[in-house]
Design an enzyme around this catalytic site. Structure first.
Site, PDB file in Angstrom:
ATOM      1  N   TYR A 202     -58.048  -8.166 -20.038  1.00  0.00           N
ATOM      2  CA  TYR A 202     -58.737  -6.982 -19.830  1.00  0.00           C
ATOM      3  C   TYR A 202     -59.355  -7.223 -18.361  1.00  0.00           C
ATOM      4  O   TYR A 202     -59.041  -6.633 -17.578  1.00  0.00           O
ATOM      5  CB  TYR A 202     -59.448  -6.523 -20.568  1.00  0.00           C
ATOM      6  CG  TYR A 202     -60.077  -5.109 -20.597  1.00  0.00           C
ATOM      7  CD1 TYR A 202     -58.979  -4.018 -20.650  1.00  0.00           C
ATOM      8  CD2 TYR A 202     -61.261  -4.807 -20.033  1.00  0.00           C
ATOM      9  CE1 TYR A 202     -59.702  -2.616 -20.340  1.00  0.00           C
ATOM     10  CE2 TYR A 202     -61.825  -3.536 -19.912  1.00  0.00           C
ATOM     11  CZ  TYR A 202     -61.041  -2.467 -19.908  1.00  0.00           C
ATOM     12  OH  TYR A 202     -61.535  -1.370 -19.683  1.00  0.00           O
TER      13      TYR A 202
ATOM     14  N   ILE B  71     -68.388   3.413 -22.173  1.00  0.00           N
ATOM     15  CA  ILE B  71     -68.146   4.765 -22.388  1.00  0.00           C
ATOM     16  C   ILE B  71     -67.777   5.402 -23.566  1.00  0.00           C
ATOM     17  O   ILE B  71     -66.853   4.693 -24.379  1.00  0.00           O
ATOM     18  CB  ILE B  71     -67.100   5.395 -21.418  1.00  0.00           C
ATOM     19  CG1 ILE B  71     -67.527   4.874 -19.768  1.00  0.00           C
ATOM     20  CG2 ILE B  71     -66.837   7.083 -21.259  1.00  0.00           C
ATOM     21  CD1 ILE B  71     -68.995   5.189 -19.402  1.00  0.00           C
TER      22      ILE B  71
ATOM     23  N   ALA C  40     -59.058  -9.729 -16.216  1.00  0.00           N
ATOM     24  CA  ALA C  40     -58.314 -10.047 -15.076  1.00  0.00           C
ATOM     25  C   ALA C  40     -57.527  -8.836 -14.470  1.00  0.00           C
ATOM     26  O   ALA C  40     -57.484  -8.559 -13.362  1.00  0.00           O
ATOM     27  CB  ALA C  40     -57.182 -11.112 -15.642  1.00  0.00           C
TER      28      ALA C  40
ATOM     29  N   LYS D  65     -58.602  -5.720 -14.361  1.00  0.00           N
ATOM     30  CA  LYS D  65     -59.637  -4.858 -13.948  1.00  0.00           C
ATOM     31  C   LYS D  65     -60.062  -5.540 -12.602  1.00  0.00           C
ATOM     32  O   LYS D  65     -60.500  -4.852 -11.729  1.00  0.00           O
ATOM     33  CB  LYS D  65     -60.785  -4.390 -14.871  1.00  0.00           C
ATOM     34  CG  LYS D  65     -60.381  -3.613 -16.284  1.00  0.00           C
ATOM     35  CD  LYS D  65     -59.522  -2.388 -15.464  1.00  0.00           C
ATOM     36  CE  LYS D  65     -59.317  -1.391 -16.840  1.00  0.00           C
ATOM     37  NZ  LYS D  65     -58.578  -0.255 -16.445  1.00  0.00           N
TER      38      LYS D  65
ATOM     39  N   GLY E  29     -52.504   8.916 -18.051  1.00  0.00           N
ATOM     40  CA  GLY E  29     -53.446   8.534 -19.204  1.00  0.00           C
ATOM     41  C   GLY E  29     -54.525   9.777 -19.414  1.00  0.00           C
ATOM     42  O   GLY E  29     -55.562   9.518 -19.486  1.00  0.00           O
TER      43      GLY E  29
ATOM     44  N   SER F 187     -63.362  -1.495 -14.102  1.00  0.00           N
ATOM     45  CA  SER F 187     -64.411  -1.456 -15.238  1.00  0.00           C
ATOM     46  C   SER F 187     -65.626  -2.592 -14.910  1.00  0.00           C
ATOM     47  O   SER F 187     -65.230  -3.563 -14.198  1.00  0.00           O
ATOM     48  CB  SER F 187     -63.785  -2.060 -16.606  1.00  0.00           C
ATOM     49  OG  SER F 187     -64.738  -2.487 -17.490  1.00  0.00           O
TER      50      SER F 187
ATOM     51  N   SER G 264     -54.220  12.259 -21.751  1.00  0.00           N
ATOM     52  CA  SER G 264     -54.176  13.038 -23.024  1.00  0.00           C
ATOM     53  C   SER G 264     -55.447  12.611 -24.168  1.00  0.00           C
ATOM     54  O   SER G 264     -55.587  13.466 -24.811  1.00  0.00           O
ATOM     55  CB  SER G 264     -52.863  12.520 -23.890  1.00  0.00           C
ATOM     56  OG  SER G 264     -52.844  10.823 -23.836  1.00  0.00           O
ATOM     57  N   ARG G 265     -56.222  11.836 -23.465  1.00  0.00           N
ATOM     58  CA  ARG G 265     -57.464  11.596 -24.411  1.00  0.00           C
ATOM     59  C   ARG G 265     -58.545  10.857 -23.606  1.00  0.00           C
ATOM     60  O   ARG G 265     -58.364  10.607 -22.454  1.00  0.00           O
ATOM     61  CB  ARG G 265     -57.044  10.446 -25.288  1.00  0.00           C
ATOM     62  CG  ARG G 265     -56.220  10.868 -26.477  1.00  0.00           C
ATOM     63  CD  ARG G 265     -55.712   9.694 -27.349  1.00  0.00           C
ATOM     64  NE  ARG G 265     -54.947   8.399 -27.088  1.00  0.00           N
ATOM     65  CZ  ARG G 265     -55.181   7.291 -26.930  1.00  0.00           C
ATOM     66  NH1 ARG G 265     -56.616   6.953 -27.468  1.00  0.00           N
ATOM     67  NH2 ARG G 265     -54.454   6.459 -26.715  1.00  0.00           N
TER      68      ARG G 265
ATOM     69  N   ASN H  98     -55.326   5.827 -13.967  1.00  0.00           N
ATOM     70  CA  ASN H  98     -56.433   5.866 -15.351  1.00  0.00           C
ATOM     71  C   ASN H  98     -56.129   5.162 -16.364  1.00  0.00           C
ATOM     72  O   ASN H  98     -56.898   4.522 -17.310  1.00  0.00           O
ATOM     73  CB  ASN H  98     -57.075   7.316 -15.538  1.00  0.00           C
ATOM     74  CG  ASN H  98     -57.733   7.305 -16.691  1.00  0.00           C
ATOM     75  OD1 ASN H  98     -59.003   6.860 -16.846  1.00  0.00           O
ATOM     76  ND2 ASN H  98     -57.241   7.640 -17.905  1.00  0.00           N
TER      77      ASN H  98
HETATM   78  P1  NAP Z   1     -58.226   5.915 -24.328  1.00  0.00           P
HETATM   79  O1  NAP Z   1     -59.193   6.731 -24.896  1.00  0.00           O
HETATM   80  O2  NAP Z   1     -57.978   4.628 -25.205  1.00  0.00           O
HETATM   81  O3  NAP Z   1     -57.077   6.680 -23.501  1.00  0.00           O
HETATM   82  C1  NAP Z   1     -56.094   5.725 -23.001  1.00  0.00           C
HETATM   83  C2  NAP Z   1     -55.266   6.877 -22.035  1.00  0.00           C
HETATM   84  O4  NAP Z   1     -54.241   6.135 -21.364  1.00  0.00           O
HETATM   85  C3  NAP Z   1     -54.393   7.516 -23.014  1.00  0.00           C
HETATM   86  O5  NAP Z   1     -54.151   8.946 -22.380  1.00  0.00           O
HETATM   87  C4  NAP Z   1     -52.991   6.798 -23.531  1.00  0.00           C
HETATM   88  O6  NAP Z   1     -51.847   7.762 -23.717  1.00  0.00           O
HETATM   89  C5  NAP Z   1     -52.905   6.462 -21.941  1.00  0.00           C
HETATM   90  N1  NAP Z   1     -51.917   5.373 -21.750  1.00  0.00           N
HETATM   91  C6  NAP Z   1     -52.057   4.053 -22.576  1.00  0.00           C
HETATM   92  N2  NAP Z   1     -50.861   3.258 -22.190  1.00  0.00           N
HETATM   93  C7  NAP Z   1     -50.267   4.223 -21.127  1.00  0.00           C
HETATM   94  C8  NAP Z   1     -49.054   3.850 -20.384  1.00  0.00           C
HETATM   95  N3  NAP Z   1     -48.473   2.415 -20.611  1.00  0.00           N
HETATM   96  N4  NAP Z   1     -48.670   4.846 -19.832  1.00  0.00           N
HETATM   97  C9  NAP Z   1     -49.074   6.079 -19.606  1.00  0.00           C
HETATM   98  N5  NAP Z   1     -50.266   6.235 -20.132  1.00  0.00           N
HETATM   99  C10 NAP Z   1     -50.831   5.355 -21.095  1.00  0.00           C
HETATM  100  O7  NAP Z   1     -59.008   5.022 -22.833  1.00  0.00           O
HETATM  101  P2  NAP Z   1     -60.221   5.446 -21.987  1.00  0.00           P
HETATM  102  O8  NAP Z   1     -61.498   4.866 -22.848  1.00  0.00           O
HETATM  103  O9  NAP Z   1     -60.330   6.989 -21.829  1.00  0.00           O
HETATM  104  O10 NAP Z   1     -60.042   4.611 -20.573  1.00  0.00           O
HETATM  105  C11 NAP Z   1     -59.622   5.171 -19.642  1.00  0.00           C
HETATM  106  C12 NAP Z   1     -59.440   4.222 -18.503  1.00  0.00           C
HETATM  107  O11 NAP Z   1     -61.135   3.898 -18.224  1.00  0.00           O
HETATM  108  C13 NAP Z   1     -58.910   2.844 -19.119  1.00  0.00           C
HETATM  109  O12 NAP Z   1     -58.174   2.353 -17.629  1.00  0.00           O
HETATM  110  C14 NAP Z   1     -59.869   1.715 -19.164  1.00  0.00           C
HETATM  111  O13 NAP Z   1     -59.570   0.644 -19.103  1.00  0.00           O
HETATM  112  C15 NAP Z   1     -60.970   2.434 -18.329  1.00  0.00           C
HETATM  113  N6  NAP Z   1     -62.436   1.991 -19.055  1.00  0.00           N
HETATM  114  C16 NAP Z   1     -62.853   2.622 -20.116  1.00  0.00           C
HETATM  115  C17 NAP Z   1     -63.928   2.219 -20.369  1.00  0.00           C
HETATM  116  C18 NAP Z   1     -64.436   2.761 -21.809  1.00  0.00           C
HETATM  117  O14 NAP Z   1     -65.988   2.381 -22.482  1.00  0.00           O
HETATM  118  N7  NAP Z   1     -63.945   3.655 -22.493  1.00  0.00           N
HETATM  119  C19 NAP Z   1     -65.000   1.487 -19.772  1.00  0.00           C
HETATM  120  C20 NAP Z   1     -64.407   0.874 -18.564  1.00  0.00           C
HETATM  121  C21 NAP Z   1     -63.100   1.382 -17.985  1.00  0.00           C
HETATM  122  P3  NAP Z   1     -51.600   8.182 -25.194  1.00  0.00           P
HETATM  123  O15 NAP Z   1     -52.619   9.005 -25.692  1.00  0.00           O
HETATM  124  O16 NAP Z   1     -50.217   8.560 -25.211  1.00  0.00           O
HETATM  125  O17 NAP Z   1     -51.700   6.752 -25.906  1.00  0.00           O
END
Ligand code: NAP
Length: 248
Positions: free
Chosen positions: A156, A189, A158, A160, A13, A143, A15-16, A91
């Site tokens: 979610y 974040i 469960a 994490k 993951g 998380s 890409s973003r 991730n």
């Molecule tokens: P995000 O901006 O939505 O990006 C998600 C990334 O995961 C994207 O690169 C997406 O690819 C990829 N992805 C989703 N499903 C996938 C799959 N089946 N196989 C491979 N790649 C996949 O999320 P984020 O906020 O950066 O979160 C990243 C991690 O941190 C996650 O595990 C999230 O639960 C955790 N987290 C985030 C926060 C927060 O506040 N943002 C807080 C706690 C934990 P595409 O671009 O191709 O869709």
């Protein structure tokens, strides 16, 4: 001296959001990087192009982390392309929020498969190369919600929380082979994932964060850098919260 020179990192993951920030940070610190995405090919190519400006090799792979077979193929391909994997960052993650009364079986299954089964899939497949190398650092993105719970996020939370037990078990199982396994627990974040939340929920979160601001993806990448590098050679089986004191 860069902290990750000569290391190869596989990041799901990338890409973003947080994953893209990790790719950039690791490239600046000298790592060669394989990262995955699910469907955002344009964004993945842009992330790879930007990170390569640091003078390292960065390759994006379209691969569904929730698929056991695809994860096996991915690891095979990364080993063929890079020769080793020193760091795995699990991730990739999604949300499918709903109150329990309304949550569908599909919403439950998808979140567990992408957030938790993926961690098994990738860890299982990198285990053999890491055991051969007698070195490795695995970092699992959990998380704070895995610890606290959150109304509307039972699936979610469960997924994490499952990561915490998985991380400690792997740390115990392969510690004797110099493979470390840790988890990160980000708070709130600024990424696409949190952009989806309504203003009322965001305001409530903000009010409860002692540092009085949301976190930045780069701040999670900094913690990953610590856990991936030789700055943390005696840290394993731990969860580091990066949450502006939200959890204390
Ligand atoms: P995000 O901006 O939505 O990006 C998600 C990334 O995961 C994207 O690169 C997406 O690819 C990829 N992805 C989703 N499903 C996938 C799959 N089946 N196989 C491979 N790649 C996949 O999320 P984020 O906020 O950066 O979160 C990243 C991690 O941190 C996650 O595990 C999230 O639960 C955790 N987290 C985030 C926060 C927060 O506040 N943002 C807080 C706690 C934990 P595409 O671009 O191709 O869709």
């Amino acid at each position: 001296m860069k902290l990750l020179t000569n290391k190869v990192a596989l990041i799901t993951g990338g890409s973003r959001g947080i994953g893209a920030a990790i790719v950039q940070k690791f490239a600046e610190q000298g790592a060669n990087i394989a990262f995955t995405y699910r469907s955002s090919a344009d964004s993945a190519n842009a992330v790879a192009e930007e990170a390569e400006k640091a003078g390292v090799t960065v390759k994006a792979y379209q691969s569904d982390a929730s698929s056991f077979e695809a994860s096996g193929e991915l690891v095979k391909q990364v080993m063929a392309d890079f020769g080793r994997i020193d760091v795995l960052i699990n991730n990739a993650g999604i949300t499918k929020d709903n109150l329990m009364l309304r949550m569908s079986e599909d919403q439950w299954d998808q979140v567990i498969e992408v957030n938790l089964k993926s961690v098994f899939n990738l860890t299982k497949h990198v285990m053999r190369p890491m055991l051969k190398q007698r070195a490795g650092s695995i970092i699992n993105m959990s998380s704070v919600v895995g610890d606290f719970g959150n109304a509307g996020q039972a699936n979610y939370a469960a997924s994490k929380a499952g990561i915490f037990g998985f991380t400690k078990s792997i740390a115990k199982e392969v510690g004797s082979r110099n493979i470390r396994c840790n988890a990160l627990a980000p708070g709130f974040i600024e990424t696409d994932m949190t952009e989806e939340l309504d203003d009322k929920t965001k305001a409530a979160f903000l009010a409860s964060i002692p540092l009085k601001r949301l976190g930045r993806a780069e701040e999670i990448a900094d913690a990953c850098l610590f856990l991936a590098s030789d700055l943390s050679t005696y840290v394993s089986g731990q969860t580091i919260s990066v949450c502006g004191a939200l959890n204390c």
